[in-house]
Design a protein around this motif. Structure first.
Motif, PDB file in Angstrom:
ATOM      1  N   ARG A 411       0.843  -1.203   0.000  1.00  0.00           N
ATOM      2  CA  ARG A 411       0.000   0.000   0.000  1.00  0.00           C
ATOM      3  C   ARG A 411       0.878   1.254   0.000  1.00  0.00           C
ATOM      4  NH1 ARG A 411      -0.443   4.075   3.395  1.00  0.00           N
ATOM      5  NH2 ARG A 411       0.115   2.734   5.148  1.00  0.00           N
ATOM      6  N   ILE A 412       1.932   1.265   0.821  1.00  0.00           N
ATOM      7  CA  ILE A 412       2.801   2.443   0.908  1.00  0.00           C
ATOM      8  C   ILE A 412       3.474   2.716  -0.436  1.00  0.00           C
ATOM      9  CG2 ILE A 412       4.946   3.334   1.932  1.00  0.00           C
ATOM     10  CD1 ILE A 412       4.198   1.970   4.546  1.00  0.00           C
ATOM     11  N   VAL A 413       4.055   1.689  -1.011  1.00  0.00           N
ATOM     12  CA  VAL A 413       4.806   1.926  -2.248  1.00  0.00           C
ATOM     13  C   VAL A 413       3.854   2.251  -3.406  1.00  0.00           C
ATOM     14  CG1 VAL A 413       5.118  -0.453  -3.105  1.00  0.00           C
ATOM     15  CG2 VAL A 413       6.909   1.209  -3.449  1.00  0.00           C
ATOM     16  N   GLN A 414       2.669   1.663  -3.403  1.00  0.00           N
ATOM     17  CA  GLN A 414       1.694   1.995  -4.455  1.00  0.00           C
ATOM     18  C   GLN A 414       1.298   3.463  -4.377  1.00  0.00           C
ATOM     19  OE1 GLN A 414      -1.571  -0.765  -3.877  1.00  0.00           O
ATOM     20  NE2 GLN A 414      -0.936  -2.018  -5.619  1.00  0.00           N
ATOM     21  N   ASP A 415       0.995   3.920  -3.169  1.00  0.00           N
ATOM     22  CA  ASP A 415       0.554   5.313  -3.015  1.00  0.00           C
ATOM     23  C   ASP A 415       1.673   6.290  -3.352  1.00  0.00           C
ATOM     24  OD1 ASP A 415      -1.915   4.453  -2.347  1.00  0.00           O
ATOM     25  OD2 ASP A 415      -1.755   4.807  -0.179  1.00  0.00           O
ATOM     26  N   ALA A 416       2.879   5.988  -2.862  1.00  0.00           N
ATOM     27  CA  ALA A 416       4.009   6.887  -3.128  1.00  0.00           C
ATOM     28  C   ALA A 416       4.296   6.929  -4.634  1.00  0.00           C
ATOM     29  CB  ALA A 416       5.245   6.405  -2.362  1.00  0.00           C
ATOM     30  N   ILE A 419       1.767   9.014  -6.626  1.00  0.00           N
ATOM     31  CA  ILE A 419       2.012  10.459  -6.488  1.00  0.00           C
ATOM     32  C   ILE A 419       3.191  10.870  -7.374  1.00  0.00           C
ATOM     33  CG2 ILE A 419       2.876  12.220  -4.872  1.00  0.00           C
ATOM     34  CD1 ILE A 419       1.246  10.731  -2.670  1.00  0.00           C
ATOM     35  N   TYR A 420       4.246  10.068  -7.301  1.00  0.00           N
ATOM     36  CA  TYR A 420       5.454  10.363  -8.087  1.00  0.00           C
ATOM     37  C   TYR A 420       5.116  10.411  -9.577  1.00  0.00           C
ATOM     38  CZ  TYR A 420      10.418   9.607  -9.497  1.00  0.00           C
ATOM     39  OH  TYR A 420      11.679   9.700 -10.024  1.00  0.00           O
ATOM     40  N   ARG A 421       4.403   9.395 -10.042  1.00  0.00           N
ATOM     41  CA  ARG A 421       4.088   9.349 -11.476  1.00  0.00           C
ATOM     42  C   ARG A 421       3.186  10.514 -11.884  1.00  0.00           C
ATOM     43  NH1 ARG A 421       1.475   4.640 -13.196  1.00  0.00           N
ATOM     44  NH2 ARG A 421       1.063   3.999 -11.054  1.00  0.00           N
ATOM     45  N   ARG A 453       7.465  12.710  17.497  1.00  0.00           N
ATOM     46  CA  ARG A 453       8.536  11.892  16.960  1.00  0.00           C
ATOM     47  C   ARG A 453       7.912  10.822  16.065  1.00  0.00           C
ATOM     48  NH1 ARG A 453      10.942   6.987  17.943  1.00  0.00           N
ATOM     49  NH2 ARG A 453      13.210   6.897  17.999  1.00  0.00           N
ATOM     50  N   THR A 454       8.508  10.604  14.897  1.00  0.00           N
ATOM     51  CA  THR A 454       8.022   9.502  14.055  1.00  0.00           C
ATOM     52  C   THR A 454       9.165   8.517  13.848  1.00  0.00           C
ATOM     53  OG1 THR A 454       8.638  10.684  12.034  1.00  0.00           O
ATOM     54  CG2 THR A 454       6.359  10.930  12.765  1.00  0.00           C
ATOM     55  N   TYR A 455       8.803   7.299  13.517  1.00  0.00           N
ATOM     56  CA  TYR A 455       9.812   6.289  13.190  1.00  0.00           C
ATOM     57  C   TYR A 455       9.230   5.508  12.025  1.00  0.00           C
ATOM     58  CZ  TYR A 455      13.363   2.717  13.805  1.00  0.00           C
ATOM     59  OH  TYR A 455      14.413   1.863  13.596  1.00  0.00           O
ATOM     60  N   ASP A 456       9.481   6.014  10.811  1.00  0.00           N
ATOM     61  CA  ASP A 456       8.781   5.500   9.638  1.00  0.00           C
ATOM     62  C   ASP A 456       9.747   5.141   8.514  1.00  0.00           C
ATOM     63  OD1 ASP A 456       6.174   5.536  10.555  1.00  0.00           O
ATOM     64  OD2 ASP A 456       5.895   7.650  10.071  1.00  0.00           O
ATOM     65  N   TYR A 457       9.162   4.676   7.417  1.00  0.00           N
ATOM     66  CA  TYR A 457       9.961   4.193   6.281  1.00  0.00           C
ATOM     67  C   TYR A 457      10.499   5.331   5.407  1.00  0.00           C
ATOM     68  CZ  TYR A 457       8.716  -0.629   7.095  1.00  0.00           C
ATOM     69  OH  TYR A 457       8.594  -1.875   7.645  1.00  0.00           O
ATOM     70  N   ALA A 458      11.577   5.012   4.706  1.00  0.00           N
ATOM     71  CA  ALA A 458      12.122   5.925   3.697  1.00  0.00           C
ATOM     72  C   ALA A 458      11.748   5.397   2.317  1.00  0.00           C
ATOM     73  CB  ALA A 458      13.639   6.006   3.831  1.00  0.00           C
ATOM     74  N   VAL A 459      11.156   6.262   1.512  1.00  0.00           N
ATOM     75  CA  VAL A 459      10.826   5.910   0.127  1.00  0.00           C
ATOM     76  C   VAL A 459      11.957   6.421  -0.759  1.00  0.00           C
ATOM     77  CG1 VAL A 459       9.346   6.637  -1.792  1.00  0.00           C
ATOM     78  CG2 VAL A 459       8.325   5.793   0.317  1.00  0.00           C
ATOM     79  N   SER A 487       7.024  16.322  -0.661  1.00  0.00           N
ATOM     80  CA  SER A 487       6.102  16.846   0.344  1.00  0.00           C
ATOM     81  C   SER A 487       4.742  16.156   0.247  1.00  0.00           C
ATOM     82  CB  SER A 487       6.065  18.372   0.265  1.00  0.00           C
ATOM     83  OG  SER A 487       4.890  18.812  -0.289  1.00  0.00           O
ATOM     84  N   ARG A 488       4.315  15.830  -0.972  1.00  0.00           N
ATOM     85  CA  ARG A 488       3.036  15.115  -1.087  1.00  0.00           C
ATOM     86  C   ARG A 488       3.129  13.702  -0.487  1.00  0.00           C
ATOM     87  NH1 ARG A 488      -0.010  14.688  -6.517  1.00  0.00           N
ATOM     88  NH2 ARG A 488      -1.324  13.484  -5.088  1.00  0.00           N
ATOM     89  N   ILE A 489       4.239  13.019  -0.747  1.00  0.00           N
ATOM     90  CA  ILE A 489       4.369  11.647  -0.207  1.00  0.00           C
ATOM     91  C   ILE A 489       4.356  11.695   1.326  1.00  0.00           C
ATOM     92  CG2 ILE A 489       5.930   9.651   0.040  1.00  0.00           C
ATOM     93  CD1 ILE A 489       6.699  10.000  -2.880  1.00  0.00           C
ATOM     94  N   ILE A 490       5.129  12.598   1.886  1.00  0.00           N
ATOM     95  CA  ILE A 490       5.186  12.669   3.358  1.00  0.00           C
ATOM     96  C   ILE A 490       3.814  13.003   3.942  1.00  0.00           C
ATOM     97  CG2 ILE A 490       6.224  13.890   5.333  1.00  0.00           C
ATOM     98  CD1 ILE A 490       8.571  12.724   4.050  1.00  0.00           C
ATOM     99  N   ASN A 491       3.105  13.922   3.259  1.00  0.00           N
ATOM    100  CA  ASN A 491       1.802  14.338   3.794  1.00  0.00           C
ATOM    101  C   ASN A 491       0.705  13.324   3.539  1.00  0.00           C
ATOM    102  OD1 ASN A 491       2.255  16.889   5.044  1.00  0.00           O
ATOM    103  ND2 ASN A 491       2.706  17.694   3.000  1.00  0.00           N
ATOM    104  N   GLU A 492       0.765  12.656   2.394  1.00  0.00           N
ATOM    105  CA  GLU A 492      -0.386  11.836   2.005  1.00  0.00           C
ATOM    106  C   GLU A 492      -0.215  10.349   2.261  1.00  0.00           C
ATOM    107  OE1 GLU A 492      -1.636  12.817  -2.043  1.00  0.00           O
ATOM    108  OE2 GLU A 492      -0.902  14.854  -1.751  1.00  0.00           O
ATOM    109  N   VAL A 493       1.040   9.902   2.403  1.00  0.00           N
ATOM    110  CA  VAL A 493       1.230   8.448   2.546  1.00  0.00           C
ATOM    111  C   VAL A 493       1.627   8.123   3.987  1.00  0.00           C
ATOM    112  CG1 VAL A 493       2.380   6.394   1.644  1.00  0.00           C
ATOM    113  CG2 VAL A 493       2.009   8.365   0.147  1.00  0.00           C
ATOM    114  N   LYS A 494       0.717   7.491   4.658  1.00  0.00           N
ATOM    115  CA  LYS A 494       0.978   7.149   6.056  1.00  0.00           C
ATOM    116  C   LYS A 494       2.092   6.102   6.146  1.00  0.00           C
ATOM    117  CE  LYS A 494      -1.690   5.776  10.074  1.00  0.00           C
ATOM    118  NZ  LYS A 494      -1.256   4.377  10.202  1.00  0.00           N
ATOM    119  N   GLY A 495       3.026   6.325   7.053  1.00  0.00           N
ATOM    120  CA  GLY A 495       4.099   5.342   7.232  1.00  0.00           C
ATOM    121  C   GLY A 495       5.410   5.771   6.596  1.00  0.00           C
ATOM    122  N   VAL A 496       5.426   6.968   5.959  1.00  0.00           N
ATOM    123  CA  VAL A 496       6.657   7.437   5.318  1.00  0.00           C
ATOM    124  C   VAL A 496       7.059   8.779   5.931  1.00  0.00           C
ATOM    125  CG1 VAL A 496       7.739   8.141   3.142  1.00  0.00           C
ATOM    126  CG2 VAL A 496       5.982   6.355   3.148  1.00  0.00           C
TER     127      VAL A 496
END
Ligand code: XMP
Length: 514
Positions: A411-416, A419-421, A453-459, A487-496
């Motif tokens: 789900r994370i990589v699909q959403d990110a 947005i990128y595309r 504080r967050t502890y999340d993934y790097a895309v 900025s869109r990925i960080i704001n819109e994709v939970k977990g990144v």
């Protein structure tokens, strides 16, 4: 069908496929064979010319890759490149030794333009050099026709025997007039007519498929990617209703892609492919649970694919053939052609399980490079927007998620990625970049968002420009575009909480992360 053929004998060089690719650009059909190929087999192929590639060895060492002297006595023109050039000299009595200085990179070469190899080439031309050894003395009958400041024999020829040796790499684009040199060899020296064209390939393939399949039933693995789409439409053209296309949604596709594929190839689209969609997401996720190793993931995904097809085949009754969209680089990179080390086992070749329930596999694009597949697609009347789609690997997001695959990571990589595309397309770069996508690294890091504080993934964002997917350079996307994506990925994709841009070229990197 391919009467006029040049063969590339592979000594393990990294550019072996490029050599074949460049020869085909001259409309001459070309195949790659290992240096271990029997001389009789080479003779039986009756090639118009032979090209010896580069390789990692020193030809004067005892157990180095080599060839027999008879290869040069067949009366067939031979061109040796880099290691191939040194080997030709070594075998024919010249001298090769460690060079006092290693030559690497773009180098000015002074060429004798009276040589057939250098016809219409500038007398000072930039070439790509990469060698430790050099030819210190040419073999009897040869004359030197190019040199550099550090390399006394950058090229040599024996016109009488039609033997040519080039120390640099004409196949690499950094050699500015390299294609011209290869064309001079295959057309002028070998006497090829240069008539290998895509319309004839398609026509012949359609005919050959019809003959092979007869009244048999065929099942085609359709992923919606360029290769399998072209393969499916080619099969449909050849055998019409005998074809059934199964589209497995393995849950590792890009966002909404399953529905998009169905819209084009399904019953409401323009083709009649007997399209069946199988939603197998859960099956794939559970097989992949806990698996981190890229090759293992590829194998699991490949095997599961076959299992799903077997089940579908059983449902639709006896099936004689299975179609796969394997293309030539898959074949060579899987270590099945030429001498390349296995870099990655592409799932449609290396990952095939041994117990396949079909009579035979048909791979109608097995001999084609990617851009040739696209030409074949256009020839078959497939719309441009599908034909020029960026490639998507068979194992899908399974190899764009580093480490273990889970539904949440998908789900994370699909959403990110969506947005990128979207932003790359909005900025007008979607057609000019060869391949671009988001990948999910296995790294989590500390960030701060809204005082928390967050502890999340790097895309990781990847975008490359490439002609043949064998070499590639990171694309220059304007910083504002990347910033917007971040900025869109960080704001819109939970977990990144972190977004990176990958600058690595290929080599030393690969295009995909796994
Ligand atoms: P690499 O990562 O090898 O990618 O530089 C070169 C091209 O091949 C695609 N690729 C694959 N395609 N199965 C496929 O069908 C695979 O396992 C696979 N691995 C890489 C990649 O997307 C790129 O276009």
């Amino acid at each position: 069908m391919n009467q006029e053929k040049v063969i590339v004998i592979d000594f393990g060089g990294q550019y072996n496929q490029l050599v074949a690719r460049r020869v085909r650009e001259c409309n001459v059909y070309c195949e790659i064979y290992s240096y271990k190929t029997d001389l009789e087999q080479i003779k039986a192929m009756n090639p118009k010319g032979i090209i010896l590639t580069g390789g990692p060895n020193s030809c004067y060492e005892a157990d180095s890759a080599t060839c027999s002297k008879e290869l040069f006595e067949l009366g067939i023109p031979v061109l040796g490149l880099c290691y191939g050039a040194q080997l030709m000299m070594h075998v024919l009595g010249g001298k090769v030794e460690k060079a006092p200085v290693r030559e690497y990179g773009k180098t000015e070469v002074v060429v004798d333009t009276t040589s057939p190899l250098f016809q219409n080439v500038s007398d000072h031309t930039i070439c790509w050099m990469s060698h430790f050894d050099y030819i210190s003395k040419v073999a009897d009958g040869f004359r030197t026709v190019a040199h550099t400041a550090d390399c006394p024999v950058a090229a040599a020829e024996d016109q009488r025997r039609n033997l040519y040796a080039i120390q640099f790499h004409p196949e690499v684009l950094h050699t500015e007039e390299g294609t011209k040199m290869l064309r001079n060899f295959v057309i002028n020296v070998c006497g090829c007519a240069g008539i290998w064209k895509m319309d004839a390939f398609v026509e012949n393939s359609v005919k050959a498929i019809r003959e092979k399949v007869g009244n048999g039933k065929v099942l085609c693995a359709l992923s919606g990617g360029v290769d399998s789409s072209v393969a499916a439409v080619m099969m449909a053209k050849a055998i019409g209703d005998q074809l059934t296309c199964v589209f497995v949604d393995h849950g590792l596709l890009r966002k909404n892609e399953g529905d998009e594929v169905e819209a084009v190839f399904g019953p409401d689209g323009p083709y009649n492919l007997n399209f069946i969609r199988v939603n197998a997401q859960e099956r794939f996720y559970s097989k992949l649970a806990g698996v981190e190793e890229p090759e293992k993931k590829r194998k699991i995904i490949g095997e599961e694919f076959i299992r799903v097809f077997e089940e579908e085949a059983k449902k639709i009754g006896a099936v004689d053939f299975l179609v796969q969209g394997t293309i030539y680089p898959d074949v060579v990179e899987s270590g099945l052609g030429g001498e390349s080390a296995v870099i990655k086992s592409h799932h449609n070749v290396g990952g095939l399980p041994s117990c396949v329930d079909f009579k035979e596999i048909i791979e109608p694009l097995r001999d084609l490079f990617k851009d040739e597949v696209r030409k074949a697609g256009l020839e078959l009347g497939i719309p441009e927007y599908l034909v020029f789609r960026q490639p998507f690997p068979g194992p899908g997001l399974g190899i764009r998620i580093i480490g273990e695959v889970t539904a949440e990571k998908v789900r994370i990589v699909q959403d990110a990625d969506a947005i990128y595309r979207e932003e790359v397309a909005n900025a007008g770069y979607d057609k000019s970049i060869g391949q671009y996508f988001a990948a999910l690294t296995n790294m989590r890091s500390v960030g701060v968002m809204g005082d928390e504080r967050t502890y999340d993934y790097a895309v990781a964002l990847r975008a490359v420009n490439t002609i043949d997917f064998m070499t590639a350079e990171a694309a220059e996307i304007p910083f504002e575009v990347l910033q917007k994506v971040m900025s869109r990925i960080i704001n819109e994709v939970k977990g990144v909480n972190r977004v990176m841009y990958d600058l690595t070229s290929k080599p030393p990197g690969t295009i995909e992360f796994e």
